[in-house]
Motif scaffolding. Structure first.
Motif, mmCIF file in Angstrom:
data_model
loop_
_atom_site.group_PDB
_atom_site.id
_atom_site.type_symbol
_atom_site.label_atom_id
_atom_site.label_comp_id
_atom_site.label_asym_id
_atom_site.label_seq_id
_atom_site.Cartn_x
_atom_site.Cartn_y
_atom_site.Cartn_z
ATOM 1 N N LEU A 1 0.818 -1.213 0.000
ATOM 2 C CA LEU A 1 0.000 0.000 0.000
ATOM 3 C C LEU A 1 0.851 1.262 0.000
ATOM 4 O O LEU A 1 0.361 2.339 -0.335
ATOM 5 C CB LEU A 1 -0.944 0.023 1.206
ATOM 6 C CG LEU A 1 -2.388 -0.420 0.931
ATOM 7 C CD1 LEU A 1 -2.421 -1.906 0.595
ATOM 8 C CD2 LEU A 1 -3.284 -0.127 2.114
ATOM 9 N N SER A 2 2.107 1.126 0.376
ATOM 10 C CA SER A 2 2.986 2.284 0.423
ATOM 11 C C SER A 2 3.416 2.732 -0.970
ATOM 12 O O SER A 2 3.724 3.904 -1.178
ATOM 13 C CB SER A 2 4.234 1.968 1.262
ATOM 14 O OG SER A 2 3.866 1.611 2.573
ATOM 15 N N GLN A 3 3.443 1.799 -1.926
ATOM 16 C CA GLN A 3 3.923 2.149 -3.261
ATOM 17 C C GLN A 3 3.072 1.524 -4.372
ATOM 18 O O GLN A 3 2.260 2.182 -4.991
ATOM 19 C CB GLN A 3 5.394 1.711 -3.421
ATOM 20 C CG GLN A 3 6.366 2.459 -2.520
ATOM 21 C CD GLN A 3 6.460 3.933 -2.848
ATOM 22 O OE1 GLN A 3 6.288 4.330 -3.993
ATOM 23 N NE2 GLN A 3 6.724 4.753 -1.838
ATOM 24 N N LYS B 1 -0.793 2.033 -4.125
ATOM 25 C CA LYS B 1 -1.110 3.232 -3.347
ATOM 26 C C LYS B 1 -2.551 3.688 -3.539
ATOM 27 O O LYS B 1 -3.106 4.391 -2.691
ATOM 28 C CB LYS B 1 -0.152 4.370 -3.676
ATOM 29 C CG LYS B 1 -0.168 4.854 -5.118
ATOM 30 C CD LYS B 1 0.881 5.957 -5.304
ATOM 31 C CE LYS B 1 0.903 6.480 -6.731
ATOM 32 N NZ LYS B 1 1.929 7.533 -6.903
ATOM 33 N N GLU B 2 -3.188 3.266 -4.645
ATOM 34 C CA GLU B 2 -4.592 3.630 -4.840
ATOM 35 C C GLU B 2 -5.477 2.960 -3.789
ATOM 36 O O GLU B 2 -6.532 3.479 -3.436
ATOM 37 C CB GLU B 2 -5.060 3.264 -6.255
ATOM 38 C CG GLU B 2 -5.212 1.783 -6.546
ATOM 39 C CD GLU B 2 -3.916 1.087 -6.898
ATOM 40 O OE1 GLU B 2 -3.950 -0.118 -7.220
ATOM 41 O OE2 GLU B 2 -2.849 1.744 -6.875
ATOM 42 N N LYS C 1 -4.567 2.522 -0.625
ATOM 43 C CA LYS C 1 -4.404 3.370 0.554
ATOM 44 C C LYS C 1 -5.171 4.684 0.384
ATOM 45 O O LYS C 1 -5.824 5.170 1.311
ATOM 46 C CB LYS C 1 -2.919 3.655 0.790
ATOM 47 C CG LYS C 1 -2.600 4.375 2.107
ATOM 48 C CD LYS C 1 -1.092 4.365 2.337
ATOM 49 C CE LYS C 1 -0.717 4.948 3.708
ATOM 50 N NZ LYS C 1 -0.755 6.405 3.716
ATOM 51 N N MET C 2 -5.109 5.261 -0.822
ATOM 52 C CA MET C 2 -5.829 6.504 -1.110
ATOM 53 C C MET C 2 -7.329 6.331 -0.868
ATOM 54 O O MET C 2 -7.975 7.154 -0.226
ATOM 55 C CB MET C 2 -5.603 6.933 -2.559
ATOM 56 C CG MET C 2 -4.227 7.473 -2.872
ATOM 57 S SD MET C 2 -4.029 7.731 -4.659
ATOM 58 C CE MET C 2 -5.365 8.879 -5.000
#
Length: 286
Positions: free
Chosen positions: A14-16, A19-20, A22-23
């Motif tokens: 989720l960090s890279q 990432k969507e 996490k967003m």
């Protein structure tokens, strides 16, 4: 749902790369009364691979992650099914006799694993709060046909999750998506493995597995495939063009995160949900 605070473990993906996910999670959380407090200093869970190489180091790393969340006095939440399984297994091992030994390592960092914390996932939080979820829907997804892909680690092995739900006939995902108003299509591949962890050593087998999942969703009339696991989403989205070409299939199907689907029903736009970042175009679903 009353205002709920969680110690948030995003995990590496989720960090890279995802990432969507996490967003979209951070976009829907405040609407649902969820406050996410990212765990400071978290480290990789090992993604079910490190445990085979050095099980002791992997256990220490995850005891440390859980101990960090315990220090925040909040239940621990993750949206990655592999992180969920890895952390849950670590907690079980620690609680069944390994705690004292592992704390000998943690004490060097002025830390201690207590065994006091709950570990949960976004899917289960939503499932346990269906009334709140339904009340927040402003744009029912009645015209959207979805194929629900659990993947392996969301429900298996059943024993690891203390039989929270059946691993052969789970209901949580269906209940959550029904609350959003979407039409759930029959999907024989919903409990299959996406092949993520075998992508490199068994690429031809994984091509077949992933292609069959996408093809099955298309055969049953799905507009998209939804999954609670970012690793499944990546596998079926990022590599879809390559795998479908290799299998001679022209089928292309958007693969979206559970948090993105929830966000659509909550009336959020594509940019806030990161739908413009998906590889297979998912911006035209609504």
């Amino acid at each position: 749902m009353q205002q709920k605070d969680f110690a948030f473990f995003p995990g590496c993906v989720l960090s890279q790369a995802a990432k969507e996910s996490k967003m979209s999670l951070e976009a829907i959380a405040p609407i649902l009364g969820i406050t996410l407090h990212e765990i400071k200093g978290w480290s990789c869970c090992g993604a079910s691979q490190a445990q085979d190489v050095d099980p002791l180091a992997a256990l220490v790393a995850n005891a440390r992650n859980i101990a960090l969340s315990e220090g925040m006095n909040m239940p621990m939440l993750t949206t990655c099914s592999t992180c969920m399984l890895t952390l849950t297994r670590a907690k079980d091992t620690l609680d069944k006799g390994a705690k004292d030994r592992i704390n000998e390592f943690l004490v060097k960092g002025n830390m201690k694993y207590q065994g006091s914390n709950e570990i949960t996932s976004l899917l289960w939080v939503l499932y346990e709060n269906l009334d709140t979820l339904k009340a927040k829907v402003v744009k029912p997804l009645s015209n959207l046909k979805v194929a629900l892909f659990y993947g392996c680690h969301s429900v298996r092995p059943e024993k690891a999750y203390d039989s929270k739900e059946s691993s052969t006939n789970p209901k949580s995902f269906e209940a959550v998506v029904s609350a959003l108003g979407a039409t759930i299509v029959p999907f024989e591949k919903r409990l299959d493995c996406c092949g993520f962890h075998a992508s490199y050593p068994a690429v031809k087998s994984v091509q077949k597995m992933s292609s069959q999942i996408v093809g099955n969703a298309d055969e049953n009339g799905a507009d998209c495939v939804v999954t609670p696991c970012p690793l499944c989403q990546m596998q079926l989205d990022i590599y879809q063009e390559r795998y479908q070409d290799a299998r001679g299939s022209e089928v292309r199907k958007p693969i979206i995160h559970l948090s993105q689907l929830v966000g659509l029903a909550l009336g959020l736009d594509n940019e806030k949900l990161g739908l413009d970042l998906n590889i297979i175009d998912a911006t035209k679903l609504i």
